[in-house]
Write a protein that holds these residues in place. Sequence first.
Motif, PDB file in Angstrom:
ATOM      1  N   ARG A  58       0.962  -1.094  -0.044  1.00 18.35           N
ATOM      2  CA  ARG A  58      -0.105  -0.115  -0.035  1.00 18.35           C
ATOM      3  C   ARG A  58       0.960   1.162   0.155  1.00 18.35           C
ATOM      4  NH1 ARG A  58      -5.061  -1.951  -0.821  1.00 18.35           N
ATOM      5  NH2 ARG A  58      -5.942  -3.249   0.612  1.00 18.35           N
ATOM      6  N   GLY A  59       0.297   2.266  -0.710  1.00 20.60           N
ATOM      7  CA  GLY A  59       1.271   3.557  -0.588  1.00 20.60           C
ATOM      8  C   GLY A  59       0.445   4.564   0.130  1.00 20.60           C
ATOM      9  N   GLY A  60       0.619   5.883  -0.252  1.00 19.52           N
ATOM     10  CA  GLY A  60       0.036   6.860   0.552  1.00 19.52           C
ATOM     11  C   GLY A  60      -0.104   8.068  -0.624  1.00 19.52           C
ATOM     12  N   ASP A  61       0.304   9.254   0.051  1.00 21.76           N
ATOM     13  CA  ASP A  61       0.021  10.473  -1.012  1.00 21.76           C
ATOM     14  C   ASP A  61       1.318  10.631  -1.889  1.00 21.76           C
ATOM     15  OD1 ASP A  61       2.043  11.658   0.973  1.00 21.76           O
ATOM     16  OD2 ASP A  61       0.529  12.739   1.835  1.00 21.76           O
ATOM     17  N   ALA A  62       1.298  11.756  -2.481  1.00 22.89           N
ATOM     18  CA  ALA A  62       2.701  11.708  -3.328  1.00 22.89           C
ATOM     19  C   ALA A  62       3.958  11.800  -2.547  1.00 22.89           C
ATOM     20  CB  ALA A  62       2.641  13.050  -4.268  1.00 22.89           C
ATOM     21  N   GLN A  63       4.086  12.413  -1.520  1.00 23.32           N
ATOM     22  CA  GLN A  63       5.107  12.578  -0.737  1.00 23.32           C
ATOM     23  C   GLN A  63       5.541  10.889   0.108  1.00 23.32           C
ATOM     24  OE1 GLN A  63       7.374  14.733  -0.255  1.00 23.32           O
ATOM     25  NE2 GLN A  63       5.903  16.370  -1.522  1.00 23.32           N
ATOM     26  N   GLU A  64       4.658  10.460   0.322  1.00 18.72           N
ATOM     27  CA  GLU A  64       4.789   9.166   0.840  1.00 18.72           C
ATOM     28  C   GLU A  64       5.484   8.190  -0.187  1.00 18.72           C
ATOM     29  OE1 GLU A  64       1.844   8.197   4.386  1.00 18.72           O
ATOM     30  OE2 GLU A  64       0.881   8.956   3.073  1.00 18.72           O
ATOM     31  N   ASN A  65       4.869   8.028  -1.262  1.00 14.59           N
ATOM     32  CA  ASN A  65       5.165   7.210  -2.442  1.00 14.59           C
ATOM     33  C   ASN A  65       6.529   7.804  -3.156  1.00 14.59           C
ATOM     34  OD1 ASN A  65       2.467   6.046  -2.034  1.00 14.59           O
ATOM     35  ND2 ASN A  65       2.003   6.444  -3.898  1.00 14.59           N
ATOM     36  N   ALA A  66       6.653   9.043  -2.950  1.00 16.44           N
ATOM     37  CA  ALA A  66       8.115   9.533  -3.384  1.00 16.44           C
ATOM     38  C   ALA A  66       9.122   8.890  -2.260  1.00 16.44           C
ATOM     39  CB  ALA A  66       8.019  10.885  -3.467  1.00 16.44           C
ATOM     40  N   ALA A  67       8.717   8.828  -1.351  1.00 19.47           N
ATOM     41  CA  ALA A  67       9.809   8.342  -0.118  1.00 19.47           C
ATOM     42  C   ALA A  67      10.030   6.928  -0.418  1.00 19.47           C
ATOM     43  CB  ALA A  67       9.242   8.395   0.992  1.00 19.47           C
ATOM     44  N   ILE A  68       8.740   5.831  -0.949  1.00 18.44           N
ATOM     45  CA  ILE A  68       8.947   4.645  -0.974  1.00 18.44           C
ATOM     46  C   ILE A  68       9.718   4.368  -2.390  1.00 18.44           C
ATOM     47  CG2 ILE A  68       7.434   2.410  -1.745  1.00 18.44           C
ATOM     48  CD1 ILE A  68       5.312   3.577  -0.138  1.00 18.44           C
ATOM     49  N   LEU A  69       9.413   5.097  -3.472  1.00 23.08           N
ATOM     50  CA  LEU A  69      10.329   4.870  -4.776  1.00 23.08           C
ATOM     51  C   LEU A  69      11.846   5.175  -4.435  1.00 23.08           C
ATOM     52  CD1 LEU A  69       9.243   6.537  -8.051  1.00 23.08           C
ATOM     53  CD2 LEU A  69      11.571   7.060  -7.093  1.00 23.08           C
ATOM     54  N   LEU A  70      12.045   5.847  -3.699  1.00 20.54           N
ATOM     55  CA  LEU A  70      13.524   6.206  -3.305  1.00 20.54           C
ATOM     56  C   LEU A  70      14.117   5.186  -2.654  1.00 20.54           C
ATOM     57  CD1 LEU A  70      13.520  10.006  -2.276  1.00 20.54           C
ATOM     58  CD2 LEU A  70      14.744   9.073  -4.144  1.00 20.54           C
ATOM     59  N   SER A  71      13.371   4.681  -1.683  1.00 19.04           N
ATOM     60  CA  SER A  71      13.619   3.351  -0.951  1.00 19.04           C
ATOM     61  C   SER A  71      14.054   2.205  -1.868  1.00 19.04           C
ATOM     62  CB  SER A  71      12.882   3.169   0.237  1.00 19.04           C
ATOM     63  OG  SER A  71      11.661   2.398  -0.012  1.00 19.04           O
ATOM     64  N   VAL A  72      13.064   2.036  -2.729  1.00 21.19           N
ATOM     65  CA  VAL A  72      13.250   0.724  -3.728  1.00 21.19           C
ATOM     66  C   VAL A  72      14.564   1.176  -4.643  1.00 21.19           C
ATOM     67  CG1 VAL A  72      12.321  -0.393  -5.570  1.00 21.19           C
ATOM     68  CG2 VAL A  72      10.816   0.543  -3.657  1.00 21.19           C
ATOM     69  N   LEU A  73      14.610   2.431  -5.126  1.00 19.81           N
ATOM     70  CA  LEU A  73      15.843   2.720  -6.001  1.00 19.81           C
ATOM     71  C   LEU A  73      17.264   2.772  -5.455  1.00 19.81           C
ATOM     72  CD1 LEU A  73      14.402   5.313  -8.520  1.00 19.81           C
ATOM     73  CD2 LEU A  73      14.160   3.023  -8.385  1.00 19.81           C
ATOM     74  N   GLN A  74      17.084   2.814  -4.055  1.00 19.56           N
ATOM     75  CA  GLN A  74      18.310   2.523  -3.229  1.00 19.56           C
ATOM     76  C   GLN A  74      18.418   1.237  -2.766  1.00 19.56           C
ATOM     77  OE1 GLN A  74      17.575   5.803  -0.284  1.00 19.56           O
ATOM     78  NE2 GLN A  74      18.495   7.359  -1.637  1.00 19.56           N
ATOM     79  N   ASN A  75      17.679   0.297  -3.375  1.00 22.40           N
ATOM     80  CA  ASN A  75      17.779  -1.125  -2.990  1.00 22.40           C
ATOM     81  C   ASN A  75      17.627  -1.273  -1.516  1.00 22.40           C
ATOM     82  OD1 ASN A  75      18.205  -3.839  -4.333  1.00 22.40           O
ATOM     83  ND2 ASN A  75      20.171  -3.791  -3.595  1.00 22.40           N
ATOM     84  N   GLN A  76      16.604  -0.632  -0.996  1.00 21.06           N
ATOM     85  CA  GLN A  76      16.384  -1.096   0.338  1.00 21.06           C
ATOM     86  C   GLN A  76      15.194  -2.406   0.378  1.00 21.06           C
ATOM     87  OE1 GLN A  76      15.125   2.071   2.683  1.00 21.06           O
ATOM     88  NE2 GLN A  76      16.884   3.451   1.906  1.00 21.06           N
ATOM     89  N   ALA A  77      15.509  -3.558   0.868  1.00 19.79           N
ATOM     90  CA  ALA A  77      14.748  -4.884   0.869  1.00 19.79           C
ATOM     91  C   ALA A  77      13.372  -4.509   1.268  1.00 19.79           C
ATOM     92  CB  ALA A  77      15.518  -5.989   1.497  1.00 19.79           C
TER      93      ALA A  77
END
Length: 334
Positions: free
Chosen positions: A263-282
């Motif tokens: 599950r995601g959230g608003d734009a800011q929350e989803n931006a943080a998720i996107l960054l965490s994934v691209l930084q290869n956080q499991a």
Amino acid sequence: MKEIIAKIADFKDLTGQEMAGVIEDIVTGQVSEAQIAAFLLGLKMKGETVEERTALAQVMREHAQHIPASIANAMDNCGTGGDRSFSFNVSTTAAFVLAGGGIPMAKHGNRSISSKSGSADVLEALGINLDLAPNQLAQVLEEAGIVFLFAKNMHPAMKYIMPARLSLGIPTIMNLTGPLIHPMDLETQLLGTSRPDMLESTSQVLKNMGRKRALVVSGPDGLDEAGLSGPTQYALLEKGRIQLASFTPEDVGMARLPLEAVRGGDAQENAAILLSVLQNQAGPCLEMTVLNAGLGFYANGKTASIKEGIALAREVLASGAAYEKLKKLQEYQK
């Protein structure tokens, strides 16, 4: 229009020529909002044919902004949206992985309609300029290897259709059309839909629109992308043929995860998720991205199987190449 609406009301299909004529009238402002609403509702009740959907997409593309890019093999992985899953921006995150793996990505998308954050919303939160001119967007793609094409700007003719869509308040043929009217001439595409009953017909429309290879996927729990909570169904368009199949997470070497885990959230929350994934956080969001990026590599033909695509997605994330593509986009599309 009265004759066309009467024909649809009798549950008769339109020819491609009839459909093209109607859409041309609509996108040039010659049809009233009430007639457009009746037209869209009538098509929905009758059921839209491949010929009608193809004609609609072709006319909408003719009225789209032209992106003068010379890069070959550009790809998109935009879904139809509207699945009400409230997941994070999976396809947008996966686009950076695909770009990091060497595929020029012309990501087509819009603001959110049914979720808290669409692709445009999350990228805007990451500092991406949504309003560059077509020639500037072409330059971004050539220099960064990825670009975001804001659908609202790419398709100005949509302004004639939007009021009727909003007044109806229900999904119509237009909800199925967004990923089909990419402003560039694509050869390959990954397209997600929440309508598994339309996998084959959507693939046929993509074929009619000139795609050489494409993968149309529909995930579990009504997702408009592949998922890890159950089987994903897909249609593969290759060499003019369409093949239907499905797979489970276990089939491609992945563990099952509940939809709630992504599950995601608003734009800011989803931006943080996107960054965490691209930084290869499991975590679950990385796994969801790996699956859909893997399908993108397979759709493009860069890998010979979905499993190989998933393995490549993991390599790209581990190398930092996907994160580098985000930084390049932030640098060039600003």
